[in-house]
Motif scaffolding. Structure first.
Motif, PDB file in Angstrom:
ATOM      1  N   GLU A 196      -4.289 -10.151 -12.260  1.00 32.60           N
ATOM      2  CA  GLU A 196      -3.781  -9.171 -13.221  1.00 32.60           C
ATOM      3  C   GLU A 196      -4.349  -7.772 -12.992  1.00 32.60           C
ATOM      4  N   HIS A 197      -5.560  -7.681 -12.469  1.00 38.92           N
ATOM      5  CA  HIS A 197      -6.226  -6.389 -12.306  1.00 38.92           C
ATOM      6  C   HIS A 197      -6.353  -5.953 -10.855  1.00 38.92           C
ATOM      7  N   SER A 198      -5.480  -6.483  -9.990  1.00 37.12           N
ATOM      8  CA  SER A 198      -5.528  -6.114  -8.572  1.00 37.12           C
ATOM      9  C   SER A 198      -4.116  -5.865  -8.060  1.00 37.12           C
ATOM     10  N   VAL A 199      -4.020  -4.943  -7.098  1.00 34.30           N
ATOM     11  CA  VAL A 199      -2.728  -4.635  -6.489  1.00 34.30           C
ATOM     12  C   VAL A 199      -2.969  -4.075  -5.085  1.00 34.30           C
ATOM     13  N   LEU A 200      -2.024  -4.335  -4.192  1.00 30.98           N
ATOM     14  CA  LEU A 200      -2.042  -3.755  -2.853  1.00 30.98           C
ATOM     15  C   LEU A 200      -0.687  -3.123  -2.620  1.00 30.98           C
ATOM     16  N   TYR A 201      -0.690  -1.805  -2.457  1.00 34.25           N
ATOM     17  CA  TYR A 201       0.536  -1.074  -2.156  1.00 34.25           C
ATOM     18  C   TYR A 201       0.575  -0.735  -0.672  1.00 34.25           C
ATOM     19  N   VAL A 202       1.788  -0.779  -0.098  1.00 31.32           N
ATOM     20  CA  VAL A 202       1.983  -0.314   1.273  1.00 31.32           C
ATOM     21  C   VAL A 202       3.065   0.756   1.256  1.00 31.32           C
ATOM     22  N   VAL A 203       2.927   1.712   2.169  1.00 26.94           N
ATOM     23  CA  VAL A 203       3.894   2.799   2.295  1.00 26.94           C
ATOM     24  C   VAL A 203       4.661   2.573   3.583  1.00 26.94           C
ATOM     25  N   TRP A 204       5.976   2.537   3.466  1.00 24.97           N
ATOM     26  CA  TRP A 204       6.852   2.292   4.610  1.00 24.97           C
ATOM     27  C   TRP A 204       7.621   3.557   4.974  1.00 24.97           C
ATOM     28  N   LYS A 205       7.767   3.784   6.271  1.00 24.87           N
ATOM     29  CA  LYS A 205       8.604   4.868   6.778  1.00 24.87           C
ATOM     30  C   LYS A 205       9.237   4.353   8.063  1.00 24.87           C
ATOM     31  N   GLY A 222       0.711   3.813   5.340  1.00 22.59           N
ATOM     32  CA  GLY A 222      -0.370   3.974   4.389  1.00 22.59           C
ATOM     33  C   GLY A 222      -0.509   2.745   3.516  1.00 22.59           C
ATOM     34  N   ASP A 223      -1.678   2.619   2.912  1.00 23.24           N
ATOM     35  CA  ASP A 223      -1.896   1.545   1.950  1.00 23.24           C
ATOM     36  C   ASP A 223      -2.959   1.969   0.953  1.00 23.24           C
ATOM     37  N   ALA A 224      -2.926   1.334  -0.192  1.00 19.31           N
ATOM     38  CA  ALA A 224      -3.943   1.575  -1.220  1.00 19.31           C
ATOM     39  C   ALA A 224      -4.069   0.313  -2.050  1.00 19.31           C
ATOM     40  N   SER A 225      -5.276   0.092  -2.541  1.00 18.81           N
ATOM     41  CA  SER A 225      -5.498  -1.114  -3.339  1.00 18.81           C
ATOM     42  C   SER A 225      -6.423  -0.838  -4.507  1.00 18.81           C
ATOM     43  N   LEU A 226      -6.234  -1.636  -5.531  1.00 21.41           N
ATOM     44  CA  LEU A 226      -7.174  -1.750  -6.627  1.00 21.41           C
ATOM     45  C   LEU A 226      -7.615  -3.207  -6.611  1.00 21.41           C
ATOM     46  N   SER A 227      -8.900  -3.413  -6.537  1.00 14.54           N
ATOM     47  CA  SER A 227      -9.460  -4.760  -6.559  1.00 14.54           C
ATOM     48  C   SER A 227     -10.238  -4.922  -7.855  1.00 14.54           C
ATOM     49  N   GLY A 228      -9.666  -5.689  -8.753  1.00 21.38           N
ATOM     50  CA  GLY A 228     -10.254  -5.864 -10.059  1.00 21.38           C
ATOM     51  C   GLY A 228     -11.438  -6.814 -10.049  1.00 21.38           C
ATOM     52  N   PHE A 229     -12.302  -6.625 -11.014  1.00 15.86           N
ATOM     53  CA  PHE A 229     -13.463  -7.485 -11.188  1.00 15.86           C
ATOM     54  C   PHE A 229     -13.154  -8.502 -12.286  1.00 15.86           C
ATOM     55  N   SER A 230     -14.029  -9.466 -12.464  1.00 10.64           N
ATOM     56  CA  SER A 230     -13.795 -10.497 -13.474  1.00 10.64           C
ATOM     57  C   SER A 230     -14.873 -10.462 -14.556  1.00 10.64           C
ATOM     58  N   ARG A 231     -14.663 -11.322 -15.521  1.00  8.53           N
ATOM     59  CA  ARG A 231     -15.564 -11.533 -16.645  1.00  8.53           C
ATOM     60  C   ARG A 231     -15.940 -10.215 -17.336  1.00  8.53           C
ATOM     61  N   ARG A 232     -17.217  -9.940 -17.434  1.00 10.99           N
ATOM     62  CA  ARG A 232     -17.682  -8.757 -18.173  1.00 10.99           C
ATOM     63  C   ARG A 232     -17.373  -7.436 -17.477  1.00 10.99           C
ATOM     64  N   PHE A 250     -11.233   1.023  -5.800  1.00  8.58           N
ATOM     65  CA  PHE A 250     -10.084   1.659  -5.147  1.00  8.58           C
ATOM     66  C   PHE A 250     -10.352   1.817  -3.663  1.00  8.58           C
ATOM     67  N   GLY A 251      -9.338   1.533  -2.856  1.00 12.93           N
ATOM     68  CA  GLY A 251      -9.403   1.770  -1.415  1.00 12.93           C
ATOM     69  C   GLY A 251      -8.075   2.326  -0.938  1.00 12.93           C
ATOM     70  N   ILE A 252      -8.130   3.169   0.111  1.00 10.80           N
ATOM     71  CA  ILE A 252      -6.906   3.829   0.586  1.00 10.80           C
ATOM     72  C   ILE A 252      -7.040   4.177   2.057  1.00 10.80           C
ATOM     73  N   SER A 253      -5.908   4.178   2.755  1.00  7.89           N
ATOM     74  CA  SER A 253      -5.868   4.711   4.120  1.00  7.89           C
ATOM     75  C   SER A 253      -4.446   5.183   4.417  1.00  7.89           C
ATOM     76  N   VAL A 254      -4.339   6.178   5.289  1.00  5.59           N
ATOM     77  CA  VAL A 254      -3.061   6.744   5.708  1.00  5.59           C
ATOM     78  C   VAL A 254      -3.177   7.050   7.199  1.00  5.59           C
ATOM     79  N   VAL A 255      -2.110   6.774   7.961  1.00  2.00           N
ATOM     80  CA  VAL A 255      -2.151   7.093   9.390  1.00  2.00           C
ATOM     81  C   VAL A 255      -2.341   8.599   9.558  1.00  2.00           C
ATOM     82  N   LYS A 256      -3.055   8.956  10.582  1.00  2.00           N
ATOM     83  CA  LYS A 256      -3.443  10.364  10.788  1.00  2.00           C
ATOM     84  C   LYS A 256      -2.241  11.299  10.888  1.00  2.00           C
ATOM     85  N   SER A 257      -1.154  10.832  11.502  1.00  6.15           N
ATOM     86  CA  SER A 257       0.032  11.691  11.661  1.00  6.15           C
ATOM     87  C   SER A 257       0.657  12.075  10.321  1.00  6.15           C
ATOM     88  N   GLU A 258       0.305  11.369   9.258  1.00  4.99           N
ATOM     89  CA  GLU A 258       0.869  11.655   7.933  1.00  4.99           C
ATOM     90  C   GLU A 258      -0.132  12.321   6.983  1.00  4.99           C
TER      91      GLU A 258
END
Length: 176
Positions: free
Chosen positions: A64-73, A79-89, A96-104
């Protein structure tokens, strides 16, 4: 802050990753890793099989608290970006993590991904987004600050590349 992002969104397709994307994601990570020293890996990419990546994507899509997005062209991931959720308390937090190819770089892809992750966080009751960024990655830090992230500390000698140490800034976005 959304000005101009609509044009970027029309040119690029940003969507949640599916297990079918695994092979292309692995190839993308090897490409982007070879283009910059700002990531935790180089041109070798991540030591993961297609099956392992498929399983990872299946698991992240169930969280519920995590997602991985990819960018297509043009049928390729840029490119991609993610939210990695934690659990319990810590379930109110995500990394958050992210990367994009240098040409973009400089084309608004990173801003569009960051905005999409912030919207996801708000919709899924994530109150704090943490990230780690190399202290000399001024462009990225500027974008993060623009979206409200603030520096909360520095991790010394976080990376060691070819015998040289690099510090990392620890940043947080408080959505409460």
């Amino acid at each position: 802050m959304t000005e101009g992002l609509e044009a970027v969104m029309e040119e690029f397709d940003i969507r949640e990753a599916t297990p079918e994307d695994a092979e292309k994601i692995i190839a993308y990570l090897a490409q982007v890793g070879g283009e910059t020293d700002y990531l935790s890996f180089g041109k070798e990419g991540l030591p993961i099989s297609t099956e392992e990546e498929e399983k990872f994507i299946q698991n992240i899509n169930k969280e519920e608290h995590s997602v991985l997005y990819v960018v297509w062209k043009n049928g390729e991931i840029i490119g991609d970006a993610s939210l990695s959720g934690f659990s319990r308390r810590m379930s109110h937090r995500a990394e958050f993590g992210i990367s994009v190819v240098k040409s973009e770089w400089g084309q608004g892809i990173g801003r569009a991904l960051l905005q999409k992750c912030i919207m996801y966080a708000k919709e899924h009751m994530i109150e704090l987004i943490n990230l780690e960024v190399r202290s000399d990655n001024i462009r990225a830090i500027h974008v993060y600050e623009k979206y409200g992230f603030r520096k909360i500390g520095t991790a010394p000698a976080y990376f060691k590349i070819d015998g040289e140490y690099y510090d990392f800034d620890l940043m947080v976005l408080d959505l409460r």
